[in-house]
Design an enzyme around this catalytic site. Sequence first.
Site, PDB file in Angstrom:
ATOM      1  N   HIS A  32       0.798  -1.155   0.047  1.00  0.00           N
ATOM      2  CA  HIS A  32       0.079  -0.105  -0.117  1.00  0.00           C
ATOM      3  C   HIS A  32       0.822   1.232   0.062  1.00  0.00           C
ATOM      4  O   HIS A  32       0.438   2.413  -0.682  1.00  0.00           O
ATOM      5  CB  HIS A  32      -0.722   0.163   1.349  1.00  0.00           C
ATOM      6  CG  HIS A  32      -1.828  -0.877   1.484  1.00  0.00           C
ATOM      7  ND1 HIS A  32      -1.656  -2.036   2.266  1.00  0.00           N
ATOM      8  CD2 HIS A  32      -3.073  -1.179   0.590  1.00  0.00           C
ATOM      9  CE1 HIS A  32      -2.730  -2.933   2.090  1.00  0.00           C
ATOM     10  NE2 HIS A  32      -3.515  -2.489   1.197  1.00  0.00           N
ATOM     11  N   ASP A  72      -4.339  -7.868  -6.883  1.00  0.00           N
ATOM     12  CA  ASP A  72      -5.808  -8.153  -7.363  1.00  0.00           C
ATOM     13  C   ASP A  72      -5.878  -7.795  -9.045  1.00  0.00           C
ATOM     14  O   ASP A  72      -6.638  -6.946  -9.149  1.00  0.00           O
ATOM     15  CB  ASP A  72      -6.456  -7.233  -6.430  1.00  0.00           C
ATOM     16  CG  ASP A  72      -6.462  -7.460  -4.908  1.00  0.00           C
ATOM     17  OD1 ASP A  72      -6.726  -8.823  -4.420  1.00  0.00           O
ATOM     18  OD2 ASP A  72      -5.914  -6.772  -4.201  1.00  0.00           O
ATOM     19  N   SER A  77       0.414  -9.053   1.191  1.00  0.00           N
ATOM     20  CA  SER A  77      -1.137  -9.011   1.598  1.00  0.00           C
ATOM     21  C   SER A  77      -1.639  -8.690   2.917  1.00  0.00           C
ATOM     22  O   SER A  77      -0.685  -9.225   3.881  1.00  0.00           O
ATOM     23  CB  SER A  77      -1.756 -10.435   1.129  1.00  0.00           C
ATOM     24  OG  SER A  77      -2.975 -10.459   1.619  1.00  0.00           O
ATOM     25  N   ARG A  90      -3.568 -10.147   4.473  1.00  0.00           N
ATOM     26  CA  ARG A  90      -4.151 -11.356   5.063  1.00  0.00           C
ATOM     27  C   ARG A  90      -3.017 -11.996   5.602  1.00  0.00           C
ATOM     28  O   ARG A  90      -2.820 -13.051   6.497  1.00  0.00           O
ATOM     29  CB  ARG A  90      -4.741 -12.242   3.999  1.00  0.00           C
ATOM     30  CG  ARG A  90      -6.160 -11.713   3.603  1.00  0.00           C
ATOM     31  CD  ARG A  90      -6.803 -12.800   2.977  1.00  0.00           C
ATOM     32  NE  ARG A  90      -8.413 -12.417   2.991  1.00  0.00           N
ATOM     33  CZ  ARG A  90      -9.025 -11.842   2.299  1.00  0.00           C
ATOM     34  NH1 ARG A  90      -8.243 -11.383   0.853  1.00  0.00           N
ATOM     35  NH2 ARG A  90     -10.219 -11.812   2.090  1.00  0.00           N
TER      36      ARG A  90
END
Length: 281
Positions: A37, A150, A185, A187
């Site tokens: 990010h 993504d 990620s 996650r």
Amino acid sequence: MKIVHTIKDLQAGLSALRAQGKKVGLVPTMGALHAGHASLVKRCVAENGAAVVSVFVNPTQFNDKNDLEKYPRTLEADCALLEACGAAFVFAPSVAEMYPEPDTRQFSYAPLDTVMEGAFRPGHFNGVCQIVSKLFDAVKPDRAYFGEKDFQQLAIIREMVRQMNYPLEIVGCPIVREEDGLALSSRNARLSAGERKNALKISQTLFESRTFAASHTVAETQKFVEDAIAAAPGLRLEYFELVDGNTLQRIANWEETAYAVGCITVFCGEVRLIDNVKYKE
Ligand code: PAF
């Protein structure tokens, strides 16, 4: 950097920036931010006068309630990272702010959204388009930044922008990986130390498959990846598809496209991880 929670406050702040002649870039996120990010936000700051980063765990894109509940929420740490990246605004709305009433809009971009994630997560991309269009309407950015991890999401958002004539540029940014290759990620934070080790086999297999693909057919490369993941401890393959990077439809041979991408989704324990590599571009 200002942290705002309502569309009204955000728009008031953005009007002031625009009055100074600044362009506005948007980085939509669901928080739990990492270096991937950060790279989007830094690029957004560099290419626009100001960056708005939205931090919102969007309920309408989760088809699994458990996944929504377990999604990491770390607003304080996210704001510290965003301040360091030079963001002008963090927009962290409530669910009621973004969905004052149920969003009944249906977005359909077949065949882009019916394959891969679209097939395994019914309604997911409809939810993504609902929130991304609301963010575009609220921010009216000049550019919006999305990660290529993504891959399918990026293709669908480009198509939404094209069909809805949004006056903005979509900027796709390369996957950021750990030093050992694992794609970053949010996650990953849910992986135990053992699972983190197992997860490494995903990117390793994709990279090896690129070398393998140079002297093998699409079907053989498909089998190479499937066999490697099946043999890897602690991993369960949901799908691996070799697709045309524009249409996202399966390819049968390398010659039929100039843009071949392999997209994979693997369960590592309970954590669902996605990744992709390009074979031709
Ligand atoms: O990629 C994500 O984190 C989300 O799908 C997005 C684009 C922020 C929409 O909620």
